[in-house]
Design a protein around this motif. Structure first.
Motif, PDB file in Angstrom:
ATOM      1  N   ARG A 123       0.809  -1.213   0.000  1.00  8.11           N
ATOM      2  CA  ARG A 123       0.000   0.000   0.000  1.00  8.11           C
ATOM      3  C   ARG A 123       0.847   1.271   0.000  1.00  8.11           C
ATOM      4  N   GLU A 124       1.748   1.375   0.959  1.00  3.34           N
ATOM      5  CA  GLU A 124       2.491   2.616   1.156  1.00  3.34           C
ATOM      6  C   GLU A 124       3.664   2.787   0.188  1.00  3.34           C
ATOM      7  N   VAL A 125       4.260   1.688  -0.220  1.00  5.18           N
ATOM      8  CA  VAL A 125       5.419   1.778  -1.105  1.00  5.18           C
ATOM      9  C   VAL A 125       5.009   1.655  -2.574  1.00  5.18           C
ATOM     10  N   PHE A 126       4.180   0.657  -2.868  1.00  6.16           N
ATOM     11  CA  PHE A 126       3.848   0.376  -4.263  1.00  6.16           C
ATOM     12  C   PHE A 126       2.474   0.875  -4.689  1.00  6.16           C
ATOM     13  N   ASP A 127       1.724   1.451  -3.743  1.00  6.00           N
ATOM     14  CA  ASP A 127       0.442   2.108  -4.045  1.00  6.00           C
ATOM     15  C   ASP A 127      -0.578   1.162  -4.684  1.00  6.00           C
ATOM     16  N   PHE A 128      -0.613  -0.087  -4.237  1.00  4.31           N
ATOM     17  CA  PHE A 128      -1.647  -1.010  -4.709  1.00  4.31           C
ATOM     18  C   PHE A 128      -2.963  -0.697  -4.005  1.00  4.31           C
ATOM     19  N   GLY A 129      -4.074  -0.981  -4.681  1.00  2.00           N
ATOM     20  CA  GLY A 129      -5.391  -0.760  -4.107  1.00  2.00           C
ATOM     21  C   GLY A 129      -5.714  -1.797  -3.042  1.00  2.00           C
ATOM     22  N   TYR A 130      -6.682  -1.467  -2.187  1.00  3.71           N
ATOM     23  CA  TYR A 130      -7.043  -2.382  -1.095  1.00  3.71           C
ATOM     24  C   TYR A 130      -7.575  -3.711  -1.630  1.00  3.71           C
ATOM     25  N   ASP A 131      -8.319  -3.675  -2.715  1.00  5.80           N
ATOM     26  CA  ASP A 131      -8.855  -4.913  -3.292  1.00  5.80           C
ATOM     27  C   ASP A 131      -7.725  -5.821  -3.777  1.00  5.80           C
ATOM     28  N   GLU A 132      -6.726  -5.224  -4.453  1.00  7.42           N
ATOM     29  CA  GLU A 132      -5.588  -6.003  -4.948  1.00  7.42           C
ATOM     30  C   GLU A 132      -4.801  -6.612  -3.787  1.00  7.42           C
ATOM     31  N   ILE A 133      -4.596  -5.811  -2.744  1.00  9.68           N
ATOM     32  CA  ILE A 133      -3.845  -6.307  -1.583  1.00  9.68           C
ATOM     33  C   ILE A 133      -4.619  -7.419  -0.886  1.00  9.68           C
ATOM     34  N   ALA A 134      -5.949  -7.255  -0.805  1.00 15.51           N
ATOM     35  CA  ALA A 134      -6.791  -8.279  -0.173  1.00 15.51           C
ATOM     36  C   ALA A 134      -6.614  -9.625  -0.862  1.00 15.51           C
ATOM     37  N   ASP A 135      -6.561  -9.616  -2.195  1.00 19.67           N
ATOM     38  CA  ASP A 135      -6.345 -10.861  -2.947  1.00 19.67           C
ATOM     39  C   ASP A 135      -4.980 -11.465  -2.635  1.00 19.67           C
ATOM     40  N   ALA A 136      -3.986 -10.603  -2.446  1.00 17.09           N
ATOM     41  CA  ALA A 136      -2.620 -11.085  -2.235  1.00 17.09           C
ATOM     42  C   ALA A 136      -2.409 -11.670  -0.845  1.00 17.09           C
ATOM     43  N   VAL A 137      -3.072 -11.098   0.180  1.00 17.56           N
ATOM     44  CA  VAL A 137      -2.812 -11.541   1.555  1.00 17.56           C
ATOM     45  C   VAL A 137      -3.945 -12.393   2.135  1.00 17.56           C
ATOM     46  N   GLY A 138      -4.996 -12.620   1.355  1.00 18.13           N
ATOM     47  CA  GLY A 138      -6.078 -13.482   1.813  1.00 18.13           C
ATOM     48  C   GLY A 138      -6.943 -12.866   2.889  1.00 18.13           C
ATOM     49  N   LYS A 139      -7.159 -11.557   2.794  1.00 15.76           N
ATOM     50  CA  LYS A 139      -8.023 -10.843   3.739  1.00 15.76           C
ATOM     51  C   LYS A 139      -9.098 -10.097   2.962  1.00 15.76           C
ATOM     52  N   THR A 140     -10.114  -9.598   3.668  1.00 17.42           N
ATOM     53  CA  THR A 140     -11.120  -8.763   3.020  1.00 17.42           C
ATOM     54  C   THR A 140     -10.557  -7.353   2.847  1.00 17.42           C
ATOM     55  N   PRO A 141     -11.071  -6.584   1.876  1.00 19.09           N
ATOM     56  CA  PRO A 141     -10.608  -5.198   1.720  1.00 19.09           C
ATOM     57  C   PRO A 141     -10.788  -4.379   2.990  1.00 19.09           C
ATOM     58  N   ALA A 142     -11.874  -4.607   3.717  1.00 15.29           N
ATOM     59  CA  ALA A 142     -12.101  -3.867   4.968  1.00 15.29           C
ATOM     60  C   ALA A 142     -11.020  -4.194   5.993  1.00 15.29           C
ATOM     61  N   ALA A 143     -10.669  -5.471   6.094  1.00 16.52           N
ATOM     62  CA  ALA A 143      -9.615  -5.880   7.028  1.00 16.52           C
ATOM     63  C   ALA A 143      -8.267  -5.287   6.615  1.00 16.52           C
ATOM     64  N   VAL A 144      -8.025  -5.246   5.308  1.00 18.88           N
ATOM     65  CA  VAL A 144      -6.770  -4.686   4.807  1.00 18.88           C
ATOM     66  C   VAL A 144      -6.660  -3.204   5.150  1.00 18.88           C
ATOM     67  N   ARG A 145      -7.767  -2.484   5.057  1.00 19.06           N
ATOM     68  CA  ARG A 145      -7.766  -1.061   5.430  1.00 19.06           C
ATOM     69  C   ARG A 145      -7.348  -0.889   6.891  1.00 19.06           C
ATOM     70  N   GLN A 146      -7.888  -1.715   7.747  1.00 17.56           N
ATOM     71  CA  GLN A 146      -7.558  -1.626   9.173  1.00 17.56           C
ATOM     72  C   GLN A 146      -6.095  -1.974   9.417  1.00 17.56           C
ATOM     73  N   ILE A 147      -5.620  -3.026   8.753  1.00 20.60           N
ATOM     74  CA  ILE A 147      -4.222  -3.442   8.905  1.00 20.60           C
ATOM     75  C   ILE A 147      -3.293  -2.343   8.395  1.00 20.60           C
ATOM     76  N   ALA A 148      -3.658  -1.737   7.258  1.00 17.29           N
ATOM     77  CA  ALA A 148      -2.833  -0.681   6.675  1.00 17.29           C
ATOM     78  C   ALA A 148      -2.736   0.519   7.620  1.00 17.29           C
ATOM     79  N   HIS A 149      -3.869   0.870   8.215  1.00 17.81           N
ATOM     80  CA  HIS A 149      -3.886   2.003   9.151  1.00 17.81           C
ATOM     81  C   HIS A 149      -3.010   1.708  10.373  1.00 17.81           C
TER      82      HIS A 149
END
Length: 292
Positions: A123-149
């Motif tokens: 997210r912070e380095v490569f600027d991937f979207g939350y949906d893309e990151i969710a697919d990569a780490v096996g989490k929901t986009p909402a969970a990824v937002r919380q983890i990113a924060h």
């Protein structure tokens, strides 16, 4: 493009992702090899975004390896430092990329949990979207937002408080280099911050201080005392370590280690000295890194 051409086109990006997640070039290369083997079995006709697909594979494999590396690091002799890279000039010119692979920030990333580190990097380095990151780490986009924060707040509390230009860092390093080569105690005290911290990584192969050394006086006396006991001739050379100015140190012409520093307010606040020869294989030839 065929599978090989597509992989080669994105290889530097995939290596950068894996390295920022793992802090080890050797492990990042292993992850890329596994990524290639999996990509070679994929039907490209079913892939909409090849770059995102490859990053997803690399992230999942790096996450698995990061969890196994934790056990290796727990058994490591002395402080563990990221594997230093001699980087290409364009890395130093890209302020965002140079900061993201700096020794100082890479050590902060070591304090994150594996999934937090993956999310922060993507997210912070490569600027991937939350949906893309969710697919990569096996989490929901909402969970990824919380983890990113949570990860961003953790990193911001520990990262360098100011961005220092490469020019300023080189000037500070030059003063440190002169004091080191002339064995000038006062010169070292002038360039080291009072609360400077040094970490030295010998990996149990080369002698290194087993715990962090804190304080300018203590660090300066330790360094000069070590040089006084060693009859070998010390030479230092400016280099670029992980996109930032650093030093290569040689004893009687033989590579002894690579030093990276953290500079704040015109003084060195962090010294990171890698002596472990197994981590010095990437300091003689340049490693290309990219955010795209």
């Amino acid at each position: 493009m065929n599978a090989t051409d597509t992989f080669v086109a994105h290889r530097n990006l995939l290596f950068t992702v894996a390295y920022e997640m793992l802090g080890s070039a050797a492990d990042a290369e292993d992850v890329l090899q596994e990524t290639w083997l999996r990509w070679a079995d994929v039907d490209p006709a079913g892939v909409r975004d090849e770059r995102a697909y490859l990053v997803r594979i690399t992230t999942r494999l790096a996450l698995n390896r990061l969890r196994t590396m934790k056990r290796r690091k727990e058994a490591y002799v002395g402080p563990w430092l990221p594997e230093p890279l001699l980087t290409t000039p364009d890395v130093a010119e890209n302020v965002e990329l140079a900061e993201s692979v700096s020794m100082a920030l890479m050590l902060v990333l070591e304090t994150l949990a594996p999934t937090e580190r993956a999310v922060f990097v993507l997210r912070e380095v490569f600027d991937f979207g939350y949906d893309e990151i969710a697919d990569a780490v096996g989490k929901t986009p909402a969970a990824v937002r919380q983890i990113a924060h949570r990860a961003r707040r953790h990193v911001d509390a520990r990262r360098p408080r100011e961005t220092v230009s490469a020019r300023e860092t080189r000037a500070v390093l030059a003063s440190f280099q002169r004091a080191l080569e002339s064995r000038d105690l006062q010169g070292l005290l002038d360039v080291l911050a009072p609360d400077v911290v040094m970490l030295s990584d010998g990996g149990g192969i080369k002698q290194a201080v087993p715990r962090p050394i804190t304080g300018a006086g203590r660090l300066a006396r330790l360094v000069l005392g070590g040089l006084a006991k060693n009859e070998a001739a010390l030479t230092t050379e400016p280099t670029v370590v992980n996109g930032n100015p650093g030093l290569t140190l040689r004893l009687d012409g033989e590579l002894d280690g690579v030093m990276a520093v953290r500079v704040e307010a015109g003084r060195i606040t962090g010294v990171y000295y890698v002596r472990n020869p197994e981590k010095l294989t990437r300091v003689e030839s340049e490693t290309p890194l990219t955010l795209r």
